[in-house]
Structures are given as structure tokens and as C-alpha cells.
Design a protein around this motif. Structure first.
Motif, PDB file in Angstrom:
ATOM      1  N   HIS A 219       0.787  -1.135  -0.174  1.00 24.95           N
ATOM      2  CA  HIS A 219       0.039   0.510   0.147  1.00 24.95           C
ATOM      3  C   HIS A 219       1.053   1.122   0.490  1.00 24.95           C
ATOM      4  CE1 HIS A 219      -2.195   3.547   2.436  1.00 24.95           C
ATOM      5  NE2 HIS A 219      -3.839   2.926   1.414  1.00 24.95           N
ATOM      6  N   ASP A 220       2.481   1.438   0.904  1.00 23.42           N
ATOM      7  CA  ASP A 220       2.768   2.152   0.937  1.00 23.42           C
ATOM      8  C   ASP A 220       3.431   2.299  -0.235  1.00 23.42           C
ATOM      9  OD1 ASP A 220       1.371   2.897   2.772  1.00 23.42           O
ATOM     10  OD2 ASP A 220       3.197   1.953   4.583  1.00 23.42           O
ATOM     11  N   LEU A 221       4.076   1.499  -0.508  1.00 23.05           N
ATOM     12  CA  LEU A 221       5.424   1.076  -1.726  1.00 23.05           C
ATOM     13  C   LEU A 221       4.528   0.527  -2.838  1.00 23.05           C
ATOM     14  CD1 LEU A 221       8.076   0.881   0.593  1.00 23.05           C
ATOM     15  CD2 LEU A 221       7.600   3.164  -0.294  1.00 23.05           C
ATOM     16  N   PRO A 222       4.365   1.594  -3.490  1.00 22.86           N
ATOM     17  CA  PRO A 222       3.202   0.921  -4.868  1.00 22.86           C
ATOM     18  C   PRO A 222       4.031   0.424  -6.023  1.00 22.86           C
ATOM     19  CG  PRO A 222       2.036   2.889  -4.580  1.00 22.86           C
ATOM     20  CD  PRO A 222       2.765   2.774  -3.017  1.00 22.86           C
ATOM     21  N   ASP A 223       5.217   1.660  -6.088  1.00 27.07           N
ATOM     22  CA  ASP A 223       5.822   1.530  -7.088  1.00 27.07           C
ATOM     23  C   ASP A 223       7.078   0.394  -7.219  1.00 27.07           C
ATOM     24  OD1 ASP A 223       4.350   3.115  -8.392  1.00 27.07           O
ATOM     25  OD2 ASP A 223       5.891   4.362  -7.365  1.00 27.07           O
ATOM     26  N   LEU A 224       6.782  -0.129  -6.114  1.00 23.54           N
ATOM     27  CA  LEU A 224       8.263  -1.126  -5.376  1.00 23.54           C
ATOM     28  C   LEU A 224       7.864  -2.172  -4.866  1.00 23.54           C
ATOM     29  CD1 LEU A 224      11.147  -1.610  -5.048  1.00 23.54           C
ATOM     30  CD2 LEU A 224      11.230  -1.102  -2.870  1.00 23.54           C
ATOM     31  N   PHE A 225       6.158  -2.752  -4.297  1.00 23.71           N
ATOM     32  CA  PHE A 225       5.968  -3.931  -4.299  1.00 23.71           C
ATOM     33  C   PHE A 225       5.008  -4.050  -4.243  1.00 23.71           C
ATOM     34  CE2 PHE A 225       8.788  -2.651  -0.721  1.00 23.71           C
ATOM     35  CZ  PHE A 225       9.644  -4.154  -1.163  1.00 23.71           C
ATOM     36  N   ALA A 226       3.908  -5.573  -5.012  1.00 25.36           N
ATOM     37  CA  ALA A 226       2.928  -6.461  -5.702  1.00 25.36           C
ATOM     38  C   ALA A 226       3.019  -6.837  -4.872  1.00 25.36           C
ATOM     39  CB  ALA A 226       2.689  -5.698  -6.562  1.00 25.36           C
ATOM     40  N   LEU A 227       1.553  -7.593  -4.515  1.00 23.90           N
ATOM     41  CA  LEU A 227       0.940  -8.902  -4.326  1.00 23.90           C
ATOM     42  C   LEU A 227       0.300  -9.680  -5.454  1.00 23.90           C
ATOM     43  CD1 LEU A 227       0.140  -9.128  -0.536  1.00 23.90           C
ATOM     44  CD2 LEU A 227       2.088 -10.659  -1.082  1.00 23.90           C
ATOM     45  N   ARG A 228       0.448 -10.907  -5.631  1.00 24.47           N
ATOM     46  CA  ARG A 228      -0.380 -11.545  -6.421  1.00 24.47           C
ATOM     47  C   ARG A 228      -0.650 -12.805  -6.835  1.00 24.47           C
ATOM     48  NH1 ARG A 228       3.021  -8.688 -11.761  1.00 24.47           N
ATOM     49  NH2 ARG A 228       2.546  -6.351 -12.056  1.00 24.47           N
ATOM     50  N   GLU A 229      -1.586 -13.538  -6.900  1.00 26.92           N
ATOM     51  CA  GLU A 229      -1.645 -15.031  -6.789  1.00 26.92           C
ATOM     52  C   GLU A 229      -1.000 -15.493  -7.893  1.00 26.92           C
ATOM     53  OE1 GLU A 229      -5.152 -18.147  -5.907  1.00 26.92           O
ATOM     54  OE2 GLU A 229      -4.966 -16.035  -4.909  1.00 26.92           O
ATOM     55  N   THR A 230       0.076 -16.492  -7.963  1.00 21.16           N
ATOM     56  CA  THR A 230       0.112 -17.032  -8.812  1.00 21.16           C
ATOM     57  C   THR A 230       0.063 -18.366  -9.288  1.00 21.16           C
ATOM     58  OG1 THR A 230       1.941 -15.729 -10.894  1.00 21.16           O
ATOM     59  CG2 THR A 230       1.968 -17.780 -11.038  1.00 21.16           C
ATOM     60  N   ALA A 231      -0.663 -19.254  -9.625  1.00 20.61           N
ATOM     61  CA  ALA A 231      -1.390 -21.190  -9.732  1.00 20.61           C
ATOM     62  C   ALA A 231      -1.515 -20.878  -8.612  1.00 20.61           C
ATOM     63  CB  ALA A 231       0.190 -21.519  -9.914  1.00 20.61           C
ATOM     64  N   GLY A 232      -2.631 -19.776  -7.434  1.00 19.56           N
ATOM     65  CA  GLY A 232      -3.209 -20.880  -6.075  1.00 19.56           C
ATOM     66  C   GLY A 232      -1.740 -20.034  -5.310  1.00 19.56           C
ATOM     67  N   ILE A 233      -1.076 -19.487  -5.831  1.00 16.70           N
ATOM     68  CA  ILE A 233       0.159 -18.976  -4.602  1.00 16.70           C
ATOM     69  C   ILE A 233       0.529 -17.744  -4.225  1.00 16.70           C
ATOM     70  CG2 ILE A 233       2.007 -19.032  -4.464  1.00 16.70           C
ATOM     71  CD1 ILE A 233       2.957 -21.985  -5.425  1.00 16.70           C
ATOM     72  N   HIS A 234       0.287 -17.272  -3.669  1.00 15.61           N
ATOM     73  CA  HIS A 234       0.624 -16.292  -3.046  1.00 15.61           C
ATOM     74  C   HIS A 234       1.645 -15.156  -3.159  1.00 15.61           C
ATOM     75  CE1 HIS A 234      -3.894 -14.764  -2.858  1.00 15.61           C
ATOM     76  NE2 HIS A 234      -3.464 -15.880  -1.649  1.00 15.61           N
ATOM     77  N   GLN A 235       2.275 -14.673  -3.892  1.00 13.26           N
ATOM     78  CA  GLN A 235       4.229 -14.169  -3.866  1.00 13.26           C
ATOM     79  C   GLN A 235       3.807 -12.592  -4.005  1.00 13.26           C
ATOM     80  OE1 GLN A 235       6.386 -16.525  -6.261  1.00 13.26           O
ATOM     81  NE2 GLN A 235       4.759 -16.859  -8.006  1.00 13.26           N
ATOM     82  N   LEU A 236       4.688 -12.174  -3.761  1.00 15.78           N
ATOM     83  CA  LEU A 236       5.078 -11.265  -3.277  1.00 15.78           C
ATOM     84  C   LEU A 236       6.196 -10.799  -4.332  1.00 15.78           C
ATOM     85  CD1 LEU A 236       5.352  -8.013  -1.383  1.00 15.78           C
ATOM     86  CD2 LEU A 236       7.531  -9.283  -0.498  1.00 15.78           C
ATOM     87  N   TYR A 237       6.194  -9.662  -5.541  1.00 14.37           N
ATOM     88  CA  TYR A 237       7.358  -8.851  -6.664  1.00 14.37           C
ATOM     89  C   TYR A 237       7.221  -7.678  -5.970  1.00 14.37           C
ATOM     90  CZ  TYR A 237       4.636 -12.745  -9.520  1.00 14.37           C
ATOM     91  OH  TYR A 237       4.107 -13.555  -9.910  1.00 14.37           O
ATOM     92  N   VAL A 238       8.824  -7.451  -6.640  1.00 12.59           N
ATOM     93  CA  VAL A 238       9.560  -6.862  -6.325  1.00 12.59           C
ATOM     94  C   VAL A 238       9.974  -5.921  -7.456  1.00 12.59           C
ATOM     95  CG1 VAL A 238      11.383  -5.134  -5.942  1.00 12.59           C
ATOM     96  CG2 VAL A 238      10.186  -6.960  -4.032  1.00 12.59           C
ATOM     97  N   PHE A 239       9.277  -4.599  -7.791  1.00 11.63           N
ATOM     98  CA  PHE A 239       9.932  -3.384  -9.289  1.00 11.63           C
ATOM     99  C   PHE A 239      11.053  -3.078  -9.269  1.00 11.63           C
ATOM    100  CE2 PHE A 239       4.964  -3.642  -8.839  1.00 11.63           C
ATOM    101  CZ  PHE A 239       4.749  -5.221  -9.647  1.00 11.63           C
ATOM    102  N   GLY A 240      11.437  -2.918 -10.670  1.00 13.71           N
ATOM    103  CA  GLY A 240      13.036  -2.345 -10.206  1.00 13.71           C
ATOM    104  C   GLY A 240      14.179  -2.541  -9.621  1.00 13.71           C
ATOM    105  N   ARG A 241      15.050  -2.166  -9.318  1.00  9.68           N
ATOM    106  CA  ARG A 241      16.344  -2.315  -8.853  1.00  9.68           C
ATOM    107  C   ARG A 241      16.189  -1.577  -7.072  1.00  9.68           C
ATOM    108  NH1 ARG A 241      17.037  -7.262  -9.500  1.00  9.68           N
ATOM    109  NH2 ARG A 241      19.461  -7.167  -8.852  1.00  9.68           N
TER     110      ARG A 241
END
Length: 306
Positions: A264-286
Motif C-alpha cells: 500500500h505504501d510503496l506500490p511502485d516497489l512492491f505488489a502482491l499477486r496470486e499465481t497458480a494458487g500461490i500468493h507471491q510478493l513481487y518487487v519492481f526495479g532495482r
């Protein structure tokens, strides 16, 4: 960060738990430009005994605040962010910094093997000091190369407890001995009153800021060379790597709530998604792990100024 049975360290603290002021005192002396830890007058410069000089140097390394570069000691990037002249919190006035230092120590198996083992692999919620020492010896015998004296491992277990459990001080105890370690304010280990038993259980950890958790996640992803990770791996870890949920003694619900706050606070850096039934945390950029610290300290400075 990754456990290597060939690279471990026990008993390097000279029997002293990390104390308030030591990291600040050591970094300030180091930034003075002199090789303070090897100096003949190190005890005078730091105002402590000879064994304490070695202990301060050890804890600075264990907390990943300093690193040896050739013939000199230098601040790491994280050490610079916190303890430099323009650092975020050189006097450890913000509890978030204590949480950060806890992570830096507990994710350092090469220099703080006992601490890494306890917070990542020891999951017994209640235990005695004898049970803790015995479990540490079992771990060392089964997974650590080389021989380690039982007395050294027993001392390590005792120092770990002294470092994280708030002390009950008797009258007449020297002032310096009466000061708890900064780690004791985190409440990660406590003694059960009226018994010789300790407890370390998962909890909400409301005082742990989400950006400090984010720092740990970014470090773990850097170690993995990946930009996404299942929430389950954040909670329980992968073989040989830190288990962030366990290090911070978080419940699964609390971990997920803090990750959602990060998103919520850092949407440009983190995202939560569900892939194949698995909750995963994604990080954008470097984004470098240390840079996320600004997300917390900038807000803290604004609140203090308001």
C-alpha cells in the motif's frame, strides 16, 4: 546470509552481550580515521576494557555495520545510512533501528551463527537455558564443520539470552552490568516469572515497521537473485537462508498484514499477486535494500517536525 557449514563463528563476543552505546561508540571512533581497534590506546579511546574492545569490534561485524577492506575497517552501506555523520539514527533513538540491527545479526550465519540458528531454526516456544544449550550443541554437531567446545556453545546460549531478555537487577549491581542490551526492548525472548523457563513465540510485533520488513525481504531476494517470492518462503525460509517470519517472530497473519502495508505504501516497489494458487510478493526495479530505510526515517522526521 546463506548458511555455510565451513564458515561459522562461536564465542567471538568475549562473553559480552551487545550493549547500549557500543555500536555508536565504535562507529564514531572508526570515523575518526584512526585504526582504533588495533591501536595501543584503544581502551582509552573507547573507554572500555581490553576484552570489551574486541567485543565491540565483533558486534559491529556481526551486525554488518563494518567490514574489513584491506588493512582498514569501513562502514558498510547500511552502517553508513544509520551511523554516518548524516545518518538516520546514529544514537539508536528509534526502535526501528533496533529491529534493523536484530535482522542484520540474525541473518549473519558466518559471524553470528548461534543467533542465526536460534531465530531461523529453533522453533520451540518454551525452553530452559539448559535445553537451549543442548539444542545448540546438537545443531553444531550435526551441521557445522569442525569441532566446537561445549563450554563455548553454552556461553553463546547464555549471551543470547542475556542480550534479548530484560534483566532483573539486584541492588549493588554495577551500573554498566545493569544496562540491558538494546535487543531486550524488542520482546522477542522473555522469562516466565516464577520459573527458569524462557519463551519466544510468534506475535503481531506492532513496533516492527513495515519498511524494516521490506529491507529484509529485499536482502533475501538479492541473495536469491530473484524479484519475486512466495509468501510461504518469506515466512518459513528456504534451505540455508533466513526465514524472515521466524527471525521477527511474526504470526502468519501479522506477516501478511505488514506485507500488505508495504504494498500500500510503496506500490511502485512492491505488489502482491496470486499465481497458480500461490500468493507471491513481487518487487519492481532495482532498489537497493538500504534505500528503503528512507521510507521509514523520512516519515519519522516529518512526524517529529510536525
Amino acid at each position: 546470509m546463506r548458511f555455510n557449514p565451513d564458515k561459522t563463528a562461536f564465542g567471538r563476543h568475549e562473553t559480552f552481550a551487545l550493549r547500549f552505546g557500543w555500536l555508536t561508540k565504535g562507529t564514531q571512533a572508526l570515523m575518526g580515521g584512526d585504526p582504533v581497534f588495533e591501536a595501543d590506546d584503544a581502551t582509552v579511546q573507547l573507554g572500555v576494557g581490553k576484552n570489551m574492545v574486541s567485543s565491540i569490534r565483533y558486534w559491529l561485524q556481526a551486525a554488518r555495520i563494518i567490514v574489513r577492506q584491506g588493512d582498514a575497517w569501513e562502514l558498510t552501506k547500511t552502517g553508513t545510512y544509520i551511523f554516518d555523520d548524516d545518518g538516520f539514527d546514529p544514537y539508536l533513538e528509534d526502535e526501528a533501528t533496533i529491529w534493523l540491527i536484530h535482522w542484520l545479526i540474525a541473518s549473519n550465519p558466518e559471524m553470528a551463527t548461534t543467533w542465526w540458528w536460534f531465530f531461523n531454526r529453533f522453533h520451540k516456544p518454551e525452553f530452559t537455558s539448559a535445553e537451549l544449550a543442548a539444542a545448540l550443541q546438537d545443531f553444531a554437531q550435526a551441521q557445522v564443520k569442525g569441532r566446537h567446545a561445549g563450554s563455548t556453545l553454552k556461553t553463546d546460549a547464555a549471551v543470547l539470552l542475556r542480550m534479548y531478555v530484560r534483566s532483573s537487577v539486584a541492588t549493588g549491581t554495577p551500573v554498566e552490568e545493569a544496562l540491558d542490551s538494546p535487543m531486550s526492548i524488542l520482546g522477542l525472548i522473555s522469562d516466565l516469572q516464577g520459573s527458569k523457563t524462557f519463551e519466544s513465540r510468534p506475535a503481531r510485533r506492532d513496533s516492527l515497521p513495515a519498511p524494516i520488513l521490506g529491507f529484509a525481504i529485499l536482502e533475501l531476494l538479492d541473495a536469491l537473485g530473484e524479484r519475486q517470492i512466495p509468501i510461504e518462503d518469506v515466512m518459513r525460509g528456504r534451505t540455508g537462508l533466513p526465514a524472515i517470519g521466524a527471525v521477527f517472530r511474526l504470526t502468519e497473519a501479522a506477516l501478511l498484514a505488514k506485507i500488505e502495508r508495504l504494498v500500500h505504501d510503496l506500490p511502485d516497489l512492491f505488489a502482491l499477486r496470486e499465481t497458480a494458487g500461490i500468493h507471491q510478493l513481487y518487487v519492481f526495479g532495482r532498489s537497493a535494500p538500504a534505500e528503503i530505510l528512507a521510507a521509514h526515517y523520512a516519515d519519522t522526521f516529518e512526524e517529529a517536525a510536525a
